[in-house]
Design a protein around this motif. Structure first.
Motif, mmCIF file in Angstrom:
data_model
loop_
_atom_site.group_PDB
_atom_site.id
_atom_site.type_symbol
_atom_site.label_atom_id
_atom_site.label_comp_id
_atom_site.label_asym_id
_atom_site.label_seq_id
_atom_site.Cartn_x
_atom_site.Cartn_y
_atom_site.Cartn_z
ATOM 1 N N MET A 133 0.862 -1.197 0.000
ATOM 2 C CA MET A 133 0.000 0.000 0.000
ATOM 3 C C MET A 133 0.894 1.241 0.000
ATOM 4 S SD MET A 133 -3.618 -0.771 1.321
ATOM 5 C CE MET A 133 -4.358 -2.389 1.303
ATOM 6 N N ASP A 134 0.978 1.961 1.129
ATOM 7 C CA ASP A 134 1.767 3.203 1.135
ATOM 8 C C ASP A 134 3.252 2.968 1.403
ATOM 9 O OD1 ASP A 134 0.130 5.165 0.308
ATOM 10 O OD2 ASP A 134 0.192 6.335 2.168
ATOM 11 N N ASP A 135 3.596 1.793 1.847
ATOM 12 C CA ASP A 135 4.991 1.404 2.074
ATOM 13 C C ASP A 135 5.727 2.420 2.939
ATOM 14 O OD1 ASP A 135 7.315 0.020 1.982
ATOM 15 O OD2 ASP A 135 7.819 0.515 -0.096
ATOM 16 N N ASP A 136 5.306 2.522 4.197
ATOM 17 C CA ASP A 136 5.936 3.501 5.089
ATOM 18 C C ASP A 136 6.625 2.806 6.261
ATOM 19 O OD1 ASP A 136 6.677 6.010 6.045
ATOM 20 O OD2 ASP A 136 4.742 6.866 5.463
ATOM 21 N N VAL A 137 7.660 3.478 6.765
ATOM 22 C CA VAL A 137 8.457 2.858 7.839
ATOM 23 C C VAL A 137 8.236 3.526 9.193
ATOM 24 C CG1 VAL A 137 10.272 2.036 6.281
ATOM 25 C CG2 VAL A 137 10.459 4.336 7.270
ATOM 26 N N LEU A 138 7.529 4.652 9.196
ATOM 27 C CA LEU A 138 7.377 5.416 10.437
ATOM 28 C C LEU A 138 5.911 5.746 10.681
ATOM 29 C CD1 LEU A 138 9.328 6.762 12.534
ATOM 30 C CD2 LEU A 138 9.081 8.874 11.205
ATOM 31 N N ARG A 139 5.447 5.488 11.896
ATOM 32 C CA ARG A 139 4.052 5.800 12.259
ATOM 33 C C ARG A 139 4.027 6.137 13.740
ATOM 34 N NH1 ARG A 139 -0.508 7.235 9.892
ATOM 35 N NH2 ARG A 139 -0.147 5.742 8.208
ATOM 36 N N ARG A 140 3.428 7.241 14.081
ATOM 37 C CA ARG A 140 3.341 7.704 15.467
ATOM 38 C C ARG A 140 4.734 7.751 16.108
ATOM 39 N NH1 ARG A 140 -2.122 4.280 17.246
ATOM 40 N NH2 ARG A 140 -3.591 5.679 16.262
ATOM 41 N N GLY A 141 5.720 8.141 15.298
ATOM 42 C CA GLY A 141 7.086 8.299 15.799
ATOM 43 C C GLY A 141 7.815 6.990 16.038
ATOM 44 N N LYS A 142 7.236 5.871 15.624
ATOM 45 C CA LYS A 142 7.865 4.553 15.848
ATOM 46 C C LYS A 142 7.946 3.809 14.516
ATOM 47 C CE LYS A 142 4.673 2.752 18.607
ATOM 48 N NZ LYS A 142 3.937 1.958 19.607
ATOM 49 N N PRO A 143 8.805 2.783 14.440
ATOM 50 C CA PRO A 143 8.782 1.943 13.231
ATOM 51 C C PRO A 143 7.375 1.369 13.020
ATOM 52 C CG PRO A 143 10.638 1.370 14.646
ATOM 53 C CD PRO A 143 9.791 2.327 15.426
#
Ligand code: GRG
Length: 294
Positions: free
Chosen positions: A89-99
């Motif tokens: 999908m969006d292929d992201d590594v960071l969410r809410r300041g965490k991996p």
């Protein structure tokens, strides 16, 4: 009570309710439960529970009852973030300041986390709700299911994925966001009202507010993605432009997007007029959504 104190109170009780709803990491399968807890607890603004409590307060709903749909909506939201971050999908590594979940754990676990959070949401909302008639509770389950599915959030995500690299009109963008972001926000507001004594006419006014707030949330999100830093957002900034995604900023420009958010905020306030002082928290949340920095 001022708004920050009220907000902190709802955030705290939501955190506690989520904590007790989620299975312990000590229960098998421990790694899956650990990943579910990692993805839900200790982060997030809890905007949807805040909206649920604020809407319920207009109709005299009990806070302990409001905790239940608040938790259900937040679990659906958390699942959507976990799946949205996946490489497919969006292929992201960071969410809410965490991996992100698939980085901290692995992709298969992240997929299962989303699945399990979604069913946990319906599990929570289907338990006995004191003072709520069974027919009303069925309506609430139906509302959440519709808002989450192919005619709501999941459908909006499908439209979003298909829109990458496409030119969209403002109307098409609005259609996408009414589903992807707006449907769950609307559900949070209406579920709160269902916990109290809301008559159909009141529901209509509230629905108008919820629609405006849902779009407002997304317009502000687009502006933040374009203008805020990764450190402030706790997720990768500038992703929309990098992924060639149509946004309010890319279509309208930042100035017009900000004018649009001001108009949506005013429309949201106007929709609350029939409720007078009882809608104070909903007014404050409209302002909070515009003023937020992450
Ligand atoms: C994968 C079925 C499926 C759906 C994903 C809502 C969504 C659809 C994806 C989220 C991606 C995204 C960044 C959408 C923009 C609006 C949004 C929902 C932002 C995140 O919500 P916040 O700001 O997050 O309430 P916190 O972390 O505060 O809970």
């Amino acid at each position: 009570m001022n708004f920050p104190t009220w907000m902190a109170g709802v955030q705290q009780r939501t955190e506690a309710a989520l904590e007790t709803t989620l299975p312990s990491s000590e229960l098998a399968p421990g790694r899956l439960h650990d990943a579910m807890r990692y993805s839900v607890l200790g982060g997030g603004k809890r905007v949807r529970p805040l909206l649920c409590h604020a809407a319920g307060a207009v109709f005299g709903a009990d806070s302990s009852v409001l905790d239940v749909p608040s938790v259900a909506v937040e679990l659906i939201h958390a699942y959507s973030l976990v799946h949205d971050d996946l490489p497919c999908m969006d292929d992201d590594v960071l969410r809410r300041g965490k991996p992100t979940c698939h980085v901290e754990f692995d992709e298969a676990t992240a997929l299962l986390v989303g699945d399990a959070l979604q069913t946990q949401a319906f599990n929570a909302l289907s338990k006995h709700l004191p003072g709520i008639a069974p027919a009303r509770q069925l309506d609430m389950l139906n509302l959440l299911a519709t808002a989450s599915g192919s005619r709501g959030m999941a459908g909006g995500q499908a439209i979003d994925l298909a829109a990458v690299g496409q030119q969209l009109t403002v109307g098409e963008l609005e259609f996408m966001h009414i589903h992807k972001t707006g449907a769950l926000i609307r559900a949070a507001v209406l579920l709160g009202a269902h916990c109290g004594e809301a008559l159909p006419e009141a529901m209509e006014h509230l629905g108008r507010y919820a629609n405006r707030i849902g779009l407002l949330f997304q317009v502000v999100d687009d502006i933040l993605d374009a203008e805020a830093s990764t450190a402030t957002l706790g997720k990768t900034a500038g992703k929309d432009a990098a992924a060639n995604k149509p946004t309010y900023v890319s279509i309208l420009g930042a100035r017009e997007a900000k004018a649009m958010s001001a108009k949506l905020r005013q429309d949201a306030h106007d929709a609350l007029e029939p409720f007078g002082e009882s809608a104070l928290r909903l007014h404050e949340l409209a302002d909070f959504i515009v003023a937020r920095t992450f």
